[in-house]
Design a protein around this motif. Structure first.
Motif, PDB file in Angstrom:
ATOM      1  N   VAL A 146      11.060  12.840  -1.798  1.00  0.00           N
ATOM      2  CA  VAL A 146      10.710  13.464  -3.081  1.00  0.00           C
ATOM      3  C   VAL A 146      10.886  12.435  -4.189  1.00  0.00           C
ATOM      4  N   PRO A 147       9.833  12.071  -4.909  1.00  0.00           N
ATOM      5  CA  PRO A 147       9.938  11.000  -5.901  1.00  0.00           C
ATOM      6  C   PRO A 147      10.560  11.406  -7.221  1.00  0.00           C
ATOM      7  N   GLU A 148      10.500  12.702  -7.572  1.00  0.00           N
ATOM      8  CA  GLU A 148      11.033  13.130  -8.859  1.00  0.00           C
ATOM      9  C   GLU A 148      11.425  14.599  -8.781  1.00  0.00           C
ATOM     10  N   GLU A 149      12.233  15.007  -9.762  1.00  0.00           N
ATOM     11  CA  GLU A 149      12.684  16.391  -9.835  1.00  0.00           C
ATOM     12  C   GLU A 149      12.861  16.751 -11.307  1.00  0.00           C
ATOM     13  N   ASN A 150      12.225  17.823 -11.718  1.00  0.00           N
ATOM     14  CA  ASN A 150      12.303  18.262 -13.115  1.00  0.00           C
ATOM     15  C   ASN A 150      11.928  17.155 -14.092  1.00  0.00           C
ATOM     16  N   GLY A 151      10.930  16.385 -13.712  1.00  0.00           N
ATOM     17  CA  GLY A 151      10.454  15.330 -14.587  1.00  0.00           C
ATOM     18  C   GLY A 151      11.289  14.070 -14.586  1.00  0.00           C
ATOM     19  N   GLY A 180       0.789  -1.224   0.000  1.00  0.00           N
ATOM     20  CA  GLY A 180       0.000   0.000   0.000  1.00  0.00           C
ATOM     21  C   GLY A 180       0.819   1.271   0.000  1.00  0.00           C
ATOM     22  N   ALA A 181       2.152   1.154  -0.008  1.00  0.00           N
ATOM     23  CA  ALA A 181       3.003   2.348  -0.012  1.00  0.00           C
ATOM     24  C   ALA A 181       2.942   3.031  -1.370  1.00  0.00           C
ATOM     25  N   ASN A 182       3.190   4.337  -1.385  1.00  0.00           N
ATOM     26  CA  ASN A 182       3.234   5.061  -2.652  1.00  0.00           C
ATOM     27  C   ASN A 182       4.287   6.159  -2.588  1.00  0.00           C
ATOM     28  N   SER A 183       4.688   6.643  -3.730  1.00  0.00           N
ATOM     29  CA  SER A 183       5.844   7.542  -3.830  1.00  0.00           C
ATOM     30  C   SER A 183       5.618   8.902  -3.188  1.00  0.00           C
ATOM     31  N   ARG A 184       4.374   9.267  -2.876  1.00  0.00           N
ATOM     32  CA  ARG A 184       4.081  10.582  -2.325  1.00  0.00           C
ATOM     33  C   ARG A 184       3.648  10.519  -0.858  1.00  0.00           C
ATOM     34  N   MET A 185       3.914   9.389  -0.199  1.00  0.00           N
ATOM     35  CA  MET A 185       3.381   9.191   1.145  1.00  0.00           C
ATOM     36  C   MET A 185       4.064  10.050   2.208  1.00  0.00           C
ATOM     37  N   PHE A 186       5.221  10.628   1.887  1.00  0.00           N
ATOM     38  CA  PHE A 186       5.895  11.507   2.831  1.00  0.00           C
ATOM     39  C   PHE A 186       5.884  12.956   2.357  1.00  0.00           C
TER      40      PHE A 186
END
Length: 610
Positions: A473-478, A132-138
């Motif tokens: 942070v899952p991504e930066e500048n795409g 159930g974890a996801n890249s925006r959970m924090f």
């Protein structure tokens, strides 16, 4: 005194424990509190003071080393019974779960590098993110990372524990003693009680979140809400019951049934809930991976592959230093030995050595932030990152003046468009080492991440907060961050259990490792160079002041380096931070009569051998 710890009678055992409490706690009464409660941050782990009088321990047949004397004694007991290095490690880990709960335990994970006398193996017991974890959970509603403690405390940060599955896998291949016997020292200590050490008391006193957890407050605090005094006989019947089930039923007793259900219930019912499920726990698998090995001068160094960054970063640092030394005899670290110190340490590294090692580490940490993550989810070009030609090119960036902030390189075959992980560098963990009568050896680094992990406690043990080792942070500048959160993924770690061999003879030279979060790489580099370049004994190599760079300035250990060294580094352009650097290094190294070992004077660890 230590031989009484596991005597057959309860009275003998308690007497031995109480005597040991006087030795490691420095108190005059079993219920005497410290004069002043230290005002310290809740995490990372903090120093227990520097034991400047420590000397190496020598043995001919076998040796065990751990972060607490009770754990070391359990390991020695298994070795004396003919057990293997993994048998000793399992016994030590079980005791550490009881006596050093802020650092490691069965609710966490571990990396193991093992030598059976013929080959090196790597066992991955790193935690995994729930389904159930996801890249925006924090991230907060504003899209920005939430404060670390908001992520750490509670069920949200808990990953599926992996240490027991990794130990089980290694034991199935290399165990000599029955699995059930390995947990008996910890079970007896949990039932009969162990004395709260000065270090554990200090950690409890420094942690403001313990009082917010009913289970932890009941266990770690007095009825008046104060930290348990040094020497208090602390019993943990719940953990004894849990370990007894694991001992008799195997690791399945942890990953299935009532213990697993209790973990899920505590995580999901917390005010800061997580998504951990029974399915997540039951399908966890440890993995055997190919160790990363590389040459440094006449030695071969082997460590842990991804999802640890430690093995690659240590090899990169040593490879860059090797290239520098090959280019110029004036840069030979063997000629840059530490000098006598007027500080709390007996020796101090030379400014030139600190400069060269720190610059090499900047380059390694820059690559770490961009490329290293769970290789089951992100292609990690280990071969390219540790290629000799690539490291020679990286070494050409090192000059007489500090480069400041290093940029990641581009190894051959690296085609991914990634964003760097700019997460704050965490500092926390525990180190176990053993060599056995059969020629086997282990370096095992084990952790619940921050001090006291998630602060979720169940069945007598604390659950990890390892999900905070992912990039918030899952991504930066795409571009994606390699170490972003994904279901089932293992967070990147800095743990660096390491084995060193003589390249010509193939003989094991040393087993090395340390806790310390993102600083582990610095600590292991210092220890390896101290052993092989500076010919220090294990205790000297550990006691040498810590130093290095995580590519955010140059760090030197407060109280153990001279003002002159600090100024000389500044003259070379280093942005110097004088900070506490609480390593917990354990080293067992071969000497002419067998083995010599050292334990970190910054913690309460010991080594024992026969």
């Amino acid at each position: 005194m230590i031989t009484t710890l596991f005597a057959k009678t309860n009275s003998a055992r308690v007497i031995g424990l109480s005597a040991l409490a006087l030795l490691i706690g420095g108190c005059n009464s079993g219920h005497q509190a410290l004069d002043k409660t230290p005002e310290l941050p809740p995490a990372p782990e903090i120093s227990s003071g520097f034991r400047a009088d420590m000397a190496p321990v020598h043995a001919q047949r076998h040796m065990a080393a751990a972060a607490n004397p009770l754990a070391t004694a359990a390991g020695q007991q298994m070795l004396r019974q003919g057990g293997s290095a993994i048998d000793a490690a399992i016994a030590m880990q079980a005791v550490l779960a009881l006596v050093e709960p802020q650092a490691s335990g069965i609710g966490g994970g571990a990396f193991i590098v093992y030598w059976d006398g013929k080959r090196v193996q790597a066992f991955d017991g790193r935690e995994t993110a729930p389904s159930g974890a996801n890249s925006r959970m924090f991230l907060g509603k504003d899209g920005q990372p939430i404060p670390f403690t908001d992520a750490q405390i509670g069920g949200r940060s808990v990953g599926v524990p992996g240490v027991l599955r990794a130990l089980e896998m290694a034991h199935q291949q290399h165990g000599k003693l029955p699995w059930r016997d390995l947990f008996q020292p910890a079970i007896e200590l949990a039932r009969e009680g162990f004395p709260v050490s000065r270090r554990l008391h200090t950690q409890i006193a420094a942690d403001k979140f313990i009082a917010t957890s009913p289970q932890m407050a009941k266990y770690f605090l007095t009825e008046q809400g104060q930290p348990l005094p040094v020497g208090t006989l602390l019993k943990n019947p719940e953990l004894a019951q849990t370990l007894d089930a694991i001992a008799t039923q195997g690791a399945d007793a942890f990953y299935q049934g009532a213990v697993a259900q209790a973990m899920v219930d505590q995580v999901r019912s917390h005010a800061n809930p997580g998504t951990l499920s029974l399915a997540d726990i039951s399908r966890y698998r440890a993995k055997e991976r190919e160790p990363v090995c590389g040459d440094y001068k006449q030695w071969q160094v082997c460590g842990m592959p991804p999802p640890s960054s430690g093995g690659v970063a240590v090899l990169q640092t040593l490879g860059i230093l090797d290239a520098l030394q090959s280019k110029s005899p004036a840069l030979d670290l063997a000629a840059l030995a530490p000098v006598p110190s007027t500080t709390g340490a007996r020796l101090e590294p030379s400014v030139k050595a600190v400069h060269l090692i720190s610059e090499a580490e900047r380059l390694a940490y820059a690559d770490r932030a961009l490329y290293l993550a769970d290789s089951d989810y992100v292609p990690v070009n280990v071969k390219g990152l540790t290629d000799k030609a690539y490291l020679q090119a990286r070494a050409s960036l090192v000059s007489e003046q500090s480069m400041g902030r290093a940029q990641a390189g581009t190894p051959a075959g690296m085609n991914l468009a990634l964003a760097p992980d700019r997460s704050p560098l965490r500092i926390s963990t525990s180190q176990i080492a053993a060599v056995d009568d059969q020629g086997g050896a282990i370096s095992m680094t084990t952790s619940v991440e921050a001090a006291f992990g998630s602060h979720v406690m169940t069945n007598g043990f604390i659950l990890n907060n390892q999900l905070t080792d992912f990039s918030f942070v899952p991504e930066e500048n795409g571009k994606p961050v390699a170490n972003r959160i994904e279901p089932g993924k293992r967070p990147r770690s800095s743990m660096a259990p390491t084995l060193v061999f003589d390249r010509k003879s193939g003989e094991l030279v040393a087993t090395v490792g340390s806790p310390g979060g993102s600083q582990i790489i610095e600590y292991v580099n210092k220890a390896v160079i101290g052993l092989v370049d500076w010919k220090l004994d294990p205790q000297q190599a550990i006691s040498l002041p810590n130093f290095g760079s995580r590519n955010v300035g140059t760090e030197v250990e407060a109280g153990l380096v001279s003002p002159a060294l600090i100024q000389q580094l500044k003259d070379r352009g280093h942005d110097v931070s004088v900070i506490d650097m609480t390593s917990g290094t354990q080293i067992i190294a071969r000497d002419k009569n067998g083995w010599a070992a050292g334990a970190d004077p910054r913690r309460e660890g010991t080594a024992l051998g026969d």
